[in-house]
Design a protein around this motif. Sequence first.
Motif, PDB file in Angstrom:
ATOM      1  N   LYS A 115      82.798  38.499  40.893  1.00 39.62           N
ATOM      2  CA  LYS A 115      82.134  38.647  42.197  1.00 39.62           C
ATOM      3  C   LYS A 115      81.086  37.565  42.410  1.00 39.62           C
ATOM      4  O   LYS A 115      81.009  36.965  43.483  1.00 39.62           O
ATOM      5  N   LEU A 116      80.259  37.313  41.409  1.00 37.66           N
ATOM      6  CA  LEU A 116      79.235  36.284  41.561  1.00 37.66           C
ATOM      7  C   LEU A 116      79.883  34.924  41.842  1.00 37.66           C
ATOM      8  O   LEU A 116      79.386  34.161  42.675  1.00 37.66           O
ATOM      9  N   SER A 117      80.992  34.652  41.177  1.00 36.80           N
ATOM     10  CA  SER A 117      81.714  33.400  41.416  1.00 36.80           C
ATOM     11  C   SER A 117      82.288  33.356  42.827  1.00 36.80           C
ATOM     12  O   SER A 117      82.192  32.335  43.511  1.00 36.80           O
ATOM     13  N   GLU A 118      82.870  34.471  43.280  1.00 35.66           N
ATOM     14  CA  GLU A 118      83.411  34.546  44.643  1.00 35.66           C
ATOM     15  C   GLU A 118      82.326  34.295  45.678  1.00 35.66           C
ATOM     16  O   GLU A 118      82.568  33.659  46.697  1.00 35.66           O
ATOM     17  N   TRP A 119      81.136  34.819  45.419  1.00 33.73           N
ATOM     18  CA  TRP A 119      80.015  34.674  46.352  1.00 33.73           C
ATOM     19  C   TRP A 119      79.289  33.336  46.178  1.00 33.73           C
ATOM     20  O   TRP A 119      78.311  33.074  46.854  1.00 33.73           O
ATOM     21  N   GLU A 120      79.793  32.506  45.269  1.00 31.88           N
ATOM     22  CA  GLU A 120      79.220  31.192  44.994  1.00 31.88           C
ATOM     23  C   GLU A 120      77.749  31.275  44.597  1.00 31.88           C
ATOM     24  O   GLU A 120      76.924  30.474  45.012  1.00 31.88           O
ATOM     25  N   VAL A 121      77.442  32.265  43.753  1.00 34.23           N
ATOM     26  CA  VAL A 121      76.096  32.451  43.224  1.00 34.23           C
ATOM     27  C   VAL A 121      76.015  31.761  41.869  1.00 34.23           C
ATOM     28  O   VAL A 121      76.858  31.983  41.006  1.00 34.23           O
ATOM     29  N   GLN A 163      77.760  47.215  40.103  1.00 35.76           N
ATOM     30  CA  GLN A 163      77.355  47.871  41.345  1.00 35.76           C
ATOM     31  C   GLN A 163      77.379  46.810  42.443  1.00 35.76           C
ATOM     32  O   GLN A 163      76.372  46.158  42.709  1.00 35.76           O
ATOM     33  N   GLU A 164      78.531  46.652  43.058  1.00 35.01           N
ATOM     34  CA  GLU A 164      78.724  45.570  44.028  1.00 35.01           C
ATOM     35  C   GLU A 164      77.705  45.613  45.162  1.00 35.01           C
ATOM     36  O   GLU A 164      77.111  44.594  45.508  1.00 35.01           O
ATOM     37  N   ARG A 165      77.486  46.782  45.743  1.00 35.92           N
ATOM     38  CA  ARG A 165      76.557  46.870  46.872  1.00 35.92           C
ATOM     39  C   ARG A 165      75.125  46.529  46.455  1.00 35.92           C
ATOM     40  O   ARG A 165      74.413  45.845  47.177  1.00 35.92           O
ATOM     41  N   LYS A 166      74.708  46.991  45.275  1.00 33.87           N
ATOM     42  CA  LYS A 166      73.355  46.685  44.814  1.00 33.87           C
ATOM     43  C   LYS A 166      73.214  45.203  44.493  1.00 33.87           C
ATOM     44  O   LYS A 166      72.186  44.594  44.778  1.00 33.87           O
ATOM     45  N   GLY A 211      70.653  39.414  48.642  1.00 38.19           N
ATOM     46  CA  GLY A 211      70.477  39.120  50.063  1.00 38.19           C
ATOM     47  C   GLY A 211      71.769  38.751  50.760  1.00 38.19           C
ATOM     48  O   GLY A 211      71.758  38.072  51.779  1.00 38.19           O
ATOM     49  N   ILE A 212      72.892  39.215  50.210  1.00 33.92           N
ATOM     50  CA  ILE A 212      74.202  38.947  50.804  1.00 33.92           C
ATOM     51  C   ILE A 212      74.563  40.107  51.720  1.00 33.92           C
ATOM     52  O   ILE A 212      74.470  41.270  51.328  1.00 33.92           O
ATOM     53  N   GLN A 213      74.965  39.789  52.937  1.00 31.58           N
ATOM     54  CA  GLN A 213      75.367  40.833  53.883  1.00 31.58           C
ATOM     55  C   GLN A 213      76.670  41.472  53.431  1.00 31.58           C
ATOM     56  O   GLN A 213      77.551  40.797  52.915  1.00 31.58           O
ATOM     57  N   TYR A 214      76.779  42.765  53.633  1.00 31.38           N
ATOM     58  CA  TYR A 214      78.039  43.424  53.316  1.00 31.38           C
ATOM     59  C   TYR A 214      78.422  44.346  54.462  1.00 31.38           C
ATOM     60  O   TYR A 214      77.562  44.840  55.180  1.00 31.38           O
ATOM     61  N   GLU A 215      79.711  44.508  54.607  1.00 28.72           N
ATOM     62  CA  GLU A 215      80.222  45.399  55.632  1.00 28.72           C
ATOM     63  C   GLU A 215      80.405  46.772  55.019  1.00 28.72           C
ATOM     64  O   GLU A 215      81.028  46.914  53.986  1.00 28.72           O
TER      65      GLU A 215
END
Length: 93
Positions: A23-29, A68-71, A77-81
């Motif tokens: 996930k962190l890689s997908e979000w380019e963090v 915990q993806e949402r947390k 500070g990434i927006q989520y739907e």
Amino acid sequence: MSNPKVVVYTSDDCTNCDRVITKLSEWEVEFEERNITRNREYFKELQSKKVYGTPATFIDEEKVLGFQERKLKRTLGIQYEDRFLNTDAMNFS
């Protein structure tokens, strides 16, 4: 949040560790991975923070334990739907 310091403590054969890293890689963090299985010092470091399991993600000293993806998104500070939120359904008139 701009350029937070992100450290992820992982261990070998840990599915949730892999999920956090993915996930962190997908979000380019940008993050630093510290594998406690391969490095005893990282294990001691994690214990000194009163954490005894992986994955453990520290984002500017705020910890997120497990996957915990949402947390993670909120702390970064990434927006989520929210797939359960339908604004039209909130109009009860």
